[in-house]
Design a protein around this motif. Structure first.
Motif: not given
Ligand code: HEM
Ligand SMILES: [Cu+2]
Lengths: 593, 120
Positions: A104, A108, A495-496, A498-499
């Motif tokens: 993660n 970013n 801006r992630y 994952t989802y």
């Protein structure tokens, strides 16, 4: 230990300076000083081509606007490839919510770098590439007003890129920034538990600062050049549209970038020297946002105006007609320039600012759509009933218009407060600005690259590959960015890494489009590299048959003269060629053909 | 331009200084920000030296010595402010003062000992 480290560093830096001094001393040999009065454009009284260094030194020491333009172009294209590869990794990560290709935090970091790379290392420099190469030719100037400052502005960029990407290099415990391109405080001030206090963020801010200094120097140069170096026949009334947009853009840069620079320094001071500009107790969370977006919104117009200029310039050449409503396109450019300073808070509607203020920003944001629409209608009317020739640059221009409409209309929706409160920070926003930055700005950039390719390289690209490139990109970008709009309506936050599972389909669609664009990118790279090396040579100064329509322009005239000169005095130019690097050598070879 | 086709291709211009002006800025910035003495001094020397070279090349200055002196004074003021006032960034201040000292030495030394050349 400490002391020896310092000592070693001192020795290293000392050696570094000695090497530079030695190189300079050697360079002095091939140079004959002729004091050049104003530091301004000269040439006649300078030194002749015999004294121009060969090979790599030529590129390191050039102050010729065309060479610098090519350097900017190479730089922008490389940055574009880097930013593109970054996003491909991210899109693969987003194929599936369970995917663990990237951590993660690395996601970013890539996100942050992708944005900054594309805006500051690709967008601004690729525009500067066209401007440097073309503006002096278009306005009949010998060179830029300040050729050396021009070179300084370019050479600030490579160190800027290295600093911005520093976190990705294996440099001790430096990690890449994860602040996103907007660098919101308090996160970017190093507060909190993450890695945001790491020196990687400081280096990135320094790099950003450098690119800002570079853009500011460049803009001063363009303003001075367009105001003072125009040829006798170039008046305000017949100044071309591209130079108009560069002039306006330079004006915007002049007010926007120094502000960004100052805000960045305040941030650096907060991070490293204990000042409290952006501390919660002092400036609070809003100060940064106001400063940033007062720069940030004009920045998006800094990026879009010159590409609009390219489209306004190229589109008529393949429509067989003059630009419809030229004057109004110029007025719109100026209007956008002024208005762009009055809309910044539309990025902050959701922050809880005073509703009355908010409404005024909404009004101006809606108003700015008007000059944008004026331009759009002018482009469409230019093509209307024209003799349209769908060459690759023309296709990219038409693609620009189509994507700009979608990007602009979604922008108008976002400018409306109630809509924005729902869509803010979702993929809708990502869709909106990618329609513009990729769908429009990059498309116009490629229209320009294809249109002037024969001039830059003396050769022609492969037309069929150019068209394949266009269609993969046109279809790919619309698949990707439309999927993003849909995701945004569904509530997918931006801006992630994952989802939630319900977003999987459209994320996969978006990745599909990205893959398509990736393939198009490969085609383009192949086409440009191979054509540059061995494409068919351009035989005359009018590769686009512009004379037929009476649309011939200054820069091609220059190109034609150059080709004829190469022919005429090819013989005595021998020496210039042997140590003159590729361009002459090519022109020469061409002349002998 | 029209009358002299291809002119700027025949008489190319080149200058070795811009590259080093541009390199000096980030090196000095990194050195001062992270408080790394040697890097700060080297960056400042590179920057001031290259600007001086450019001034001479373009005919704004006849010899490099006076611009070097001017830069030295500037660095003394800035460094002094950092080191000896409430700003209290002592080590950074000293780095800047050191760079200023070296430039001053070069400037004064040049002015005194280097024989005047014919103006070129
Ligand atoms: C037609 C006029 C335009 C309007 C009315 C408009 C409106 C907006 C609004 C209201 C937002 C904020 C959305 C939010 O975060 O909730 C936004 C975001 C954005 N717009 Fe536009 N826009 C326009 C044109 C452009 C252009 C020409 C560009 C680029 C060249 C652009 C680039 C961006 C970017 C990069 C963002 C996202 C910033 C971020 O949060 O990271 N827009 N736009
Ligand atoms: Cu905006």
């Amino acid at each position: 230990m400490q002391i020896t480290g310092q000592l070693a560093l001192t020795v290293v830096m000392g050696l570094f300076l000695v090497v530079i001094a030695a190189w300079l001393a050697q360079i002095e040999d091939w140079r004959s000083y002729t004091p050049i009065g104003s530091g301004g454009a000269t040439g006649e009284s300078g030194y002749v081509s015999k004294e121009k260094p060969a090979g790599i030194s030529r590129w390191l020491t050039t102050v010729d606007h065309k060479d610098i333009g090519l350097l900017y172009g190479a730089y922008g294209v490389i940055a574009f490839v880097v930013g593109g590869l970054m996003i491909m990794l991210m899109r693969i990560e987003l194929l599936d919510p369970e995917m663990t290709l990237l951590s993660n935090s690395f996601y970013n970091s890539l996100l942050t770098s992708h944005g900054i790379t594309m805006l500051f290392l690709f967008g601004t420099p690729i525009i500067a590439a066209f401007a440097n190469y073309l503006v002096p030719l278009l306005i009949g100037a010998d060179d830029m007003a300040f050729p050396r400052i021009n070179a300084i502005a370019f050479w600030l960029l490579p160190p800027g890129a290295l600093l911005i990407w520093a976190g990705f290099f294996p440099l001790g415990d430096i990690v890449p920034a994860q602040t996103a391109w907007t660098l919101y405080t308090p996160l970017s001030a190093g507060v909190g538990g993450g890695s945001q206090a790491n020196a990687g963020v400081d280096l990135m801010i320094l790099g950003l600062h450098l690119t800002g200094v570079s853009a500011t120097m460049g803009s001063i140069n363009f303003i001075a050049t367009i105001l003072t170096e125009r040829g006798e026949k170039v008046t305000w009334a017949n100044l071309d549209i591209f130079s108009w947009t560069i002039l306006t853009q330079s004006g915007l840069i002049l007010f926007a970038f120094p502000l960004l620079g100052s805000a960045l320094i305040m941030l650096l001071l907060d991070r490293n020297l204990g000042t409290t500009f952006f501390a919660i107790e002092a400036g609070g969370t809003m100060l940064w946002q106001h400063l940033f977006w007062f720069f940030g919104h004009p920045e998006v117009y800094i990026l879009v105006l010159p590409p609009m200029g390219i489209v306004s310039y190229v589109l008529p050449r393949f429509s067989g007609r003059r630009l419809f409503g030229f004057k109004f396109v110029v007025y719109s450019t100026l209007a956008i320039g002024v208005l762009s300073y009055g809309v910044w808070a539309h990025h902050m509607f959701a922050t809880g600012m005073d509703p009355r203020l908010r409404a005024s920003f909404m009004a101006v944001s809606l108003a700015i759509a008007i000059p944008s629409a004026v331009k759009t209608f002018n482009w469409i009317t230019t093509m209307w009933n024209g003799r349209v020739r769908l060459t690759t640059p023309m296709l990219f221009c038409v693609g620009f218009i189509s994507n700009f409409i979608l990007g602009g209309v979604t922008g108008v929706f976002l400018a409306s407060i109630p809509v924005d409160l729902v869509l803010h920070d979702t993929y809708y926003v990502v869709g909106h600005f990618h329609y513009i930055v990729m769908g429009a700005i990059a498309f116009a950039g490629f229209a320009g690259l294809y249109y002037w390719f024969p001039m830059f390289t003396g050769r022609m690209y492969q037309r069929r590959l150019g068209k394949i490139h266009f269609w993969t990109w046109m279809i790919g970008s619309n698949i990707t960015f439309f999927a993003m709009i849909v995701l945004g309506y569904g509530g997918m936050p931006r801006r992630y890494a994952t989802y939630l599972p319900q977003f999987a389909t459209f994320h996969q669609v978006a990745t599909l489009g990205a893959v398509l664009m990736f393939i198009g990118g490969l085609v383009w790279t192949y086409n440009f590299v191979v054509s540059w090396l061995e494409g068919p040579k351009v035989q005359d100064g009018d590769p686009w048959n512009l004379r037929e329509d009476g649309m011939y322009t200054n820069e091609w005239q220059w190109f034609e003269n150059k080709q004829e000169t190469a022919l005429a005095d090819g013989g005595d130019e021998e020496e210039a060629v042997t140590d003159g690097g590729t361009t002459e050598a090519e022109a020469e070879a061409e002349a002998e053909d | 331009m029209d009358e002299q086709p291809g002119l700027s291709d025949q008489y190319r211009r080149a200058s070795p200084w811009p590259l080093f002006v541009a390199l000096g800025i980030p090196i000095a910035e990194v050195g001062i920000l992270f408080d790394v003495f040697a890097v700060a001094v080297a960056g400042l020397l590179l920057f001031c030296g290259s600007v001086t070279g450019m001034l001479r090349e373009s005919g704004y200055a006849e010899t490099p010595w006076r611009p070097l002196g001017a830069f030295a004074i500037l660095l003394f003021v800035v460094g002094g402010t950092l080191a000896f006032t409430d700003v209290n960034l002592v080590t950074r201040g000293y780095a800047i003062i050191t760079a200023g000292g070296l430039l001053a030495a070069a400037g004064i030394g040049g002015e005194l000992f280097v024989p005047k050349r014919e103006a070129v």
